[in-house]
Design a protein around this motif. Structure first.
Motif, PDB file in Angstrom:
ATOM      1  N   LEU A  42     -26.201  17.524 -18.544  1.00 17.05           N
ATOM      2  CA  LEU A  42     -24.896  16.883 -18.379  1.00 17.05           C
ATOM      3  C   LEU A  42     -24.831  16.053 -17.102  1.00 17.05           C
ATOM      4  O   LEU A  42     -24.273  14.957 -17.089  1.00 17.05           O
ATOM      5  CB  LEU A  42     -23.787  17.935 -18.370  1.00 17.05           C
ATOM      6  CG  LEU A  42     -23.475  18.589 -19.716  1.00 17.05           C
ATOM      7  CD1 LEU A  42     -22.374  19.619 -19.547  1.00 17.05           C
ATOM      8  CD2 LEU A  42     -23.079  17.551 -20.743  1.00 17.05           C
ATOM      9  N   VAL A  43     -25.408  16.561 -16.022  1.00 16.23           N
ATOM     10  CA  VAL A  43     -25.404  15.814 -14.762  1.00 16.23           C
ATOM     11  C   VAL A  43     -26.214  14.528 -14.902  1.00 16.23           C
ATOM     12  O   VAL A  43     -25.784  13.456 -14.465  1.00 16.23           O
ATOM     13  CB  VAL A  43     -25.934  16.694 -13.609  1.00 16.23           C
ATOM     14  CG1 VAL A  43     -26.195  15.873 -12.365  1.00 16.23           C
ATOM     15  CG2 VAL A  43     -24.947  17.803 -13.299  1.00 16.23           C
ATOM     16  N   LEU A  44     -27.377  14.624 -15.517  1.00 19.25           N
ATOM     17  CA  LEU A  44     -28.195  13.425 -15.714  1.00 19.25           C
ATOM     18  C   LEU A  44     -27.503  12.425 -16.630  1.00 19.25           C
ATOM     19  O   LEU A  44     -27.545  11.213 -16.399  1.00 19.25           O
ATOM     20  CB  LEU A  44     -29.563  13.797 -16.280  1.00 19.25           C
ATOM     21  CG  LEU A  44     -30.514  14.459 -15.302  1.00 19.25           C
ATOM     22  CD1 LEU A  44     -31.774  14.902 -16.026  1.00 19.25           C
ATOM     23  CD2 LEU A  44     -30.858  13.512 -14.184  1.00 19.25           C
ATOM     24  N   LEU A  45     -26.837  12.920 -17.671  1.00 25.03           N
ATOM     25  CA  LEU A  45     -26.117  12.038 -18.583  1.00 25.03           C
ATOM     26  C   LEU A  45     -24.956  11.354 -17.864  1.00 25.03           C
ATOM     27  O   LEU A  45     -24.729  10.154 -18.039  1.00 25.03           O
ATOM     28  CB  LEU A  45     -25.603  12.837 -19.785  1.00 25.03           C
ATOM     29  CG  LEU A  45     -24.918  12.029 -20.878  1.00 25.03           C
ATOM     30  CD1 LEU A  45     -25.932  11.088 -21.521  1.00 25.03           C
ATOM     31  CD2 LEU A  45     -24.335  12.955 -21.915  1.00 25.03           C
ATOM     32  N   SER A  46     -24.239  12.094 -17.030  1.00 24.93           N
ATOM     33  CA  SER A  46     -23.101  11.497 -16.330  1.00 24.93           C
ATOM     34  C   SER A  46     -23.553  10.467 -15.298  1.00 24.93           C
ATOM     35  O   SER A  46     -22.888   9.450 -15.109  1.00 24.93           O
ATOM     36  CB  SER A  46     -22.252  12.577 -15.668  1.00 24.93           C
ATOM     37  OG  SER A  46     -22.984  13.189 -14.640  1.00 24.93           O
ATOM     38  N   THR A  47     -24.689  10.692 -14.650  1.00 26.52           N
ATOM     39  CA  THR A  47     -25.153   9.696 -13.682  1.00 26.52           C
ATOM     40  C   THR A  47     -25.648   8.440 -14.374  1.00 26.52           C
ATOM     41  O   THR A  47     -25.470   7.343 -13.856  1.00 26.52           O
ATOM     42  CB  THR A  47     -26.276  10.268 -12.793  1.00 26.52           C
ATOM     43  OG1 THR A  47     -27.328  10.709 -13.631  1.00 26.52           O
ATOM     44  CG2 THR A  47     -25.762  11.379 -11.922  1.00 26.52           C
TER      45      THR A  47
END
Length: 102
Positions: free
Chosen positions: A12-17
């Motif tokens: 999720l963090v990688l997708l949001s960045t």
């Protein structure tokens, strides 16, 4: 379950960045390029470190029960029939007798 949760949060963090980096769109054309900055790479490095730490944690150390020290007892085996102690004779037909020595 814990590894799955960490992996899902990392995803999720990688997708949001990546969504934030592409929010301004591609500055297309022949002279344009992506100007997303260093933030997605820094976030990826942090998330990668967290995931690597969760998977490659050192093994736990288990300590055994304490070893108790028993001083050697001064006990010898005596054969009354032969009148000898254990190292001098190997067999005793009448049975061994325990003798406490000093």
């Amino acid at each position: 379950m814990k590894k799955f949760l960490i992996s899902f949060i990392a995803f999720l963090v990688l997708l949001s960045t990546s969504v934030c980096a592409n929010a301004h769109g591609w500055r297309g054309g022949y002279g344009g390029g992506w100007r997303g900055g260093w933030a997605p790479f820094a976030a990826g490095a942090v998330v990668g470190a967290v995931v690597a730490h969760s998977y490659y944690r050192p093994a736990p150390i288990y300590y055994g029960p304490p070893a108790y020290y028993y001083p050697p007892q001064n006990v010898a085996a005596f054969c009354p029939e032969n009148g000898l102690y254990y190292p001098q004779t190997q067999a005793c037909p009448s049975g061994w007798q325990r003798v406490i020595t000093n």
